[in-house]
Write a protein that holds these residues in place. Structure first.
Motif, PDB file in Angstrom:
ATOM      1  N   ILE A  74       1.938  -0.009  -8.264  1.00 54.70           N
ATOM      2  CA  ILE A  74       3.062   0.631  -7.592  1.00 54.70           C
ATOM      3  C   ILE A  74       2.622   1.104  -6.201  1.00 54.70           C
ATOM      4  O   ILE A  74       1.525   1.645  -6.032  1.00 54.70           O
ATOM      5  CB  ILE A  74       3.593   1.818  -8.429  1.00 54.70           C
ATOM      6  CG1 ILE A  74       4.850   2.405  -7.782  1.00 54.70           C
ATOM      7  CG2 ILE A  74       2.536   2.880  -8.592  1.00 54.70           C
ATOM      8  CD1 ILE A  74       5.515   3.474  -8.611  1.00 54.70           C
ATOM      9  N   PRO A  75       3.404   0.910  -5.152  1.00 61.11           N
ATOM     10  CA  PRO A  75       3.038   1.387  -3.811  1.00 61.11           C
ATOM     11  C   PRO A  75       2.872   2.903  -3.794  1.00 61.11           C
ATOM     12  O   PRO A  75       3.683   3.636  -4.364  1.00 61.11           O
ATOM     13  CB  PRO A  75       4.225   0.958  -2.940  1.00 61.11           C
ATOM     14  CG  PRO A  75       4.863  -0.163  -3.681  1.00 61.11           C
ATOM     15  CD  PRO A  75       4.665   0.146  -5.129  1.00 61.11           C
ATOM     16  N   GLY A  76       1.818   3.364  -3.168  1.00 61.11           N
ATOM     17  CA  GLY A  76       1.570   4.796  -3.064  1.00 61.11           C
ATOM     18  C   GLY A  76       0.684   5.370  -4.133  1.00 61.11           C
ATOM     19  O   GLY A  76       0.206   6.507  -3.998  1.00 61.11           O
ATOM     20  N   GLY A  77       0.459   4.648  -5.229  1.00 61.89           N
ATOM     21  CA  GLY A  77      -0.453   5.104  -6.257  1.00 61.89           C
ATOM     22  C   GLY A  77       0.087   6.227  -7.104  1.00 61.89           C
ATOM     23  O   GLY A  77       1.305   6.459  -7.183  1.00 61.89           O
ATOM     24  N   ARG A 104      10.000   5.391  -0.504  1.00 61.95           N
ATOM     25  CA  ARG A 104      10.984   4.312  -0.343  1.00 61.95           C
ATOM     26  C   ARG A 104      10.468   3.018  -0.950  1.00 61.95           C
ATOM     27  O   ARG A 104      11.228   2.296  -1.628  1.00 61.95           O
ATOM     28  CB  ARG A 104      11.303   4.119   1.143  1.00 61.95           C
ATOM     29  CG  ARG A 104      12.261   2.967   1.429  1.00 61.95           C
ATOM     30  CD  ARG A 104      13.618   3.263   0.846  1.00 61.95           C
ATOM     31  NE  ARG A 104      14.538   2.141   1.022  1.00 61.95           N
ATOM     32  CZ  ARG A 104      14.694   1.143   0.162  1.00 61.95           C
ATOM     33  NH1 ARG A 104      13.975   1.135  -0.971  1.00 61.95           N
ATOM     34  NH2 ARG A 104      15.565   0.190   0.384  1.00 61.95           N
ATOM     35  N   CYS A 105       9.196   2.736  -0.766  1.00 62.73           N
ATOM     36  CA  CYS A 105       8.616   1.513  -1.349  1.00 62.73           C
ATOM     37  C   CYS A 105       8.542   1.630  -2.882  1.00 62.73           C
ATOM     38  O   CYS A 105       8.794   0.651  -3.602  1.00 62.73           O
ATOM     39  CB  CYS A 105       7.231   1.264  -0.769  1.00 62.73           C
ATOM     40  SG  CYS A 105       7.221   0.837   0.993  1.00 62.73           S
ATOM     41  N   PRO A 152       2.683  -5.535   1.981  1.00 61.15           N
ATOM     42  CA  PRO A 152       3.746  -5.999   2.888  1.00 61.15           C
ATOM     43  C   PRO A 152       5.140  -5.428   2.570  1.00 61.15           C
ATOM     44  O   PRO A 152       6.096  -5.769   3.242  1.00 61.15           O
ATOM     45  CB  PRO A 152       3.741  -7.491   2.649  1.00 61.15           C
ATOM     46  CG  PRO A 152       3.366  -7.626   1.208  1.00 61.15           C
ATOM     47  CD  PRO A 152       2.408  -6.509   0.911  1.00 61.15           C
ATOM     48  N   MET A 153       5.219  -4.537   1.549  1.00 60.72           N
ATOM     49  CA  MET A 153       6.543  -4.073   1.150  1.00 60.72           C
ATOM     50  C   MET A 153       7.225  -3.272   2.263  1.00 60.72           C
ATOM     51  O   MET A 153       8.439  -3.410   2.489  1.00 60.72           O
ATOM     52  CB  MET A 153       6.447  -3.232  -0.129  1.00 60.72           C
ATOM     53  CG  MET A 153       7.799  -2.763  -0.638  1.00 60.72           C
ATOM     54  SD  MET A 153       7.731  -2.043  -2.285  1.00 60.72           S
ATOM     55  CE  MET A 153       7.484  -3.532  -3.268  1.00 60.72           C
ATOM     56  N   ILE A 159      10.919  -1.046   7.355  1.00 58.07           N
ATOM     57  CA  ILE A 159      10.506   0.303   7.764  1.00 58.07           C
ATOM     58  C   ILE A 159       9.614   0.219   8.998  1.00 58.07           C
ATOM     59  O   ILE A 159       9.762   1.002   9.949  1.00 58.07           O
ATOM     60  CB  ILE A 159       9.775   1.018   6.609  1.00 58.07           C
ATOM     61  CG1 ILE A 159      10.686   1.133   5.395  1.00 58.07           C
ATOM     62  CG2 ILE A 159       9.293   2.392   7.044  1.00 58.07           C
ATOM     63  CD1 ILE A 159      10.000   1.741   4.173  1.00 58.07           C
ATOM     64  N   VAL A 160       8.696  -0.749   9.013  1.00 56.16           N
ATOM     65  CA  VAL A 160       7.767  -0.890  10.138  1.00 56.16           C
ATOM     66  C   VAL A 160       8.514  -1.190  11.426  1.00 56.16           C
ATOM     67  O   VAL A 160       8.286  -0.550  12.465  1.00 56.16           O
ATOM     68  CB  VAL A 160       6.734  -1.992   9.823  1.00 56.16           C
ATOM     69  CG1 VAL A 160       5.884  -2.290  11.059  1.00 56.16           C
ATOM     70  CG2 VAL A 160       5.845  -1.588   8.658  1.00 56.16           C
TER      71      VAL A 160
END
Length: 575
Positions: A74-77, A104-105, A152-153, A159-160
């Motif tokens: 999962i993004p962010g851990g 958000r990710c 890359p999410m 967002i980037v």
């Protein structure tokens, strides 16, 4: 290792209390969610209510009762999942610019969208992004910084790109109309980013029409932040260059430097020359690519008229100050500037050999002073010294006192040079362009070769004979250079003839002594025997057409009693 363990322990303790968020301990948990090394004891029905991803896993599982779910990717851990779980349980937590991108990710990963459930985590984070985080430059930069670990999410969710658009627009606005002090505060904000994101912001600013000086300010701040030891350290005490191998740090620094050089704006005069010299020394030290070094050399050569001796010394010596770098960069920079000046002279229909611009004259004076500074270095060869001195056109030096000083320092620092080597060192100097004081010093300088001393002395003698030409009337003296050189050659020939005459006088004196000795011997025998010298003198006397003035005496017999006046004896001087 201690920090991750403490973090995981803290997360485990926090998750032990998840049952207390909404429910009492009487309702047991029925699923364990694994995120890395952290385990979360939760309730399925609370997670399924908000997360379509978890619902799908539970529905589609082949197990009779799914008790463990692994969400390690999962993004962010674990920290981000903890907040997502709190959201599922309805527990309040703070969304900030530091965690909104990760949330958000994570919401996208867990499919916690408004399509699945109204007012879900995805919608909440989107509202925060648009209304709070992306409303300022600082917020956009912090969010963009947090996206470095969410690729890359974060890129797929745009967002980037949204952060880059906001940051570039705000930076251009601050550069033109600063609202805070110091005016370049925004460059410090951008400098925290990774070079890839920073480069994308610089590119977006170029598209928005940002000035070259604005971009240069941001690039200089960025370079000084990430290459601080290399760009700012000019003391020579910080870095040793004895390590022949490239460490991982040096490789990273080289890649960073090449990336920064690739971002430089097209206007080559946008950067201060001191920064460019420091940056080029950094590139040489890090063994950057030839294209990178050539780009920096071209930028320096364009504005070389503003260079100082200290700038060139920064570029020339290693960081420890113990030895010279390869001086090829210096030579290429000077050559580039000279070629530019030649092109401008041709464009202006002028003769570059006769008349040089004021910029070229300033550069010539700076280069001569620079040579005087590096002349004491033992490893500076004659070819390198002359190679730099000869790059300056002859017309750029109205007076060559500075070059003479550099040559004198070089000869003093290299006392073991023979006569031929000293003449090679002096070959780059025109003695006729020395001032009166310099010529006086040169005439008494024992380190100079004899030929240079003769040039200086003969020039002064010629000026005295011509009535004392003023040194300030230099063009008059320059036009007579060829005549002076011819006169010097003639003076050398006269010296050779004078030496030959001295030898002949000594030879004749020896013959006379022998003749006197032979005459003494003939008197003792009572008979006068003619010698070779007397016979030769008598024969030559007969052939002298001026023996009796201007009359022709060839028909007069020597036995007749004619009163002949003896000609006055002459002494032929060799002085």
């Amino acid at each position: 290792m201690a920090t991750p363990l403490r973090s995981n322990s803290r997360l485990s303790v926090a998750m032990e209390r998840t049952g207390q968020w909404v429910f009492s301990q009487e309702i047991p948990t029925d699923v364990v969610v694994e995120v890395g090394e952290a385990n979360f004891n939760l309730h399925k029905f609370m997670l399924v209510a908000k997360s379509n991803y978890i619902r799908t896993l539970i529905v589609e599982t082949k197990e009779a009762d799914l008790t463990r779910i692994n969400l390690s990717d999962i993004p962010g851990g674990p920290e981000t999942f903890e907040k997502a779980a709190k959201f599922c349980y309805g527990v309040n937590f703070e969304i900030t610019v530091h965690n909104v991108a990760a949330l958000r990710c994570a919401a996208e990963y867990l499919q916690m969208t408004d399509t699945y459930c109204d007012g879900n985590l995805a919608g909440r984070t989107e509202d925060f992004l648009s209304q709070v985080a992306l409303s300022s430059l600082s917020g956009a930069v912090v969010v963009l910084k947090s996206c470095e670990d969410l690729l890359p999410m974060a890129e797929d969710l745009k967002i980037v790109q949204r952060c880059i658009d906001v940051a570039s627009a705000r930076a251009c606005s601050e550069a033109n109309f600063p609202c805070r002090t110091p005016p370049n505060w925004w460059t410090e904000e951008l400098s925290i980013l990774d070079v890839e994101f920073f480069g994308r912001i610089i590119g977006a600013m170029k598209q928005r029409g940002a000035k070259a000086l604005t971009l240069a300010s941001a690039l200089i701040t960025y370079a000084e932040r990430w290459l601080r030891d290399l760009v700012r350290d000019h003391s020579g005490n910080g870095i040793k260059c004895s390590d022949p191998t490239d460490s991982d740090l040096r490789i990273q620094q080289r890649e960073l430097l090449e990336s920064i050089v690739a971002l430089l704006p097209a206007e080559k005069a946008a950067f201060p020359i001191h920064f460019l010299c420091c940056f080029l020394r950094c590139a040489i030290y890090l063994k950057a690519s030839s294209a990178c070094k050539n780009e920096l050399e071209k930028r320096i050569s364009v504005i070389l008229e503003h260079v100082t001796v200290d700038d060139l010394l920064v570029l020339s010596f290693t960081y420890d100050g113990e030895r010279l770098f390869d001086l090829d960069s210096i030579r290429r920079i000077i050559s580039g500037f000279v070629e530019k000046e030649k092109s401008m002279a041709v464009f202006n229909a002028g003769d570059f050999r006769e008349v040089c611009s004021s910029a070229m004259q300033r550069v010539a004076k700076t280069i001569d002073s620079y040579l005087a500074e590096i002349a004491t270095v033992a490893e500076l060869t004659i070819s390198k010294f002359n190679g730099i001195a000869n790059l300056i056109p002859k017309g750029a030096r109205k007076m060559e006192d500075d070059l003479y000083r550099a040559i004198d320092i070089y000869l003093k620092a290299h006392p073991n040079l023979d006569e031929i080597e000293r003449e090679k060192v002096c070959s780059c100097m025109d003695p006729l362009k020395l001032s009166y004081e310099a010529r006086v010093h040169a005439s008494q300088n024992k380190r100079l070769p004899v030929q240079i001393v003769l040039h200086a002395l003969y020039y002064d003698q010629l000026k005295l004979r011509s009535g004392g030409v003023d040194d300030r009337n230099a063009p008059v003296a320059f036009t007579t250079r060829n005549q002076l050189q011819a006169d010097v050659s003639l003076a050398k020939e006269n010296e050779a003839l004078r030496s030959e005459l001295m030898k002949m006088k000594m030879y004749i004196s020896d013959l006379q002594k022998n003749n006197q000795a032979a005459g003494t011997c003939s008197k003792s025998t009572g008979a006068k025997k003619p010698t070779f010298f007397s016979s030769m003198s008598k024969t030559l006397g007969k052939l002298n057409p001026f023996r009796h003035g201007s009359k022709d005496t060839s028909h007069i017999d020597d036995n007749l009693g004619v009163d002949v006046t003896k000609p006055r004896r002459r002494r032929f001087s060799i002085s």
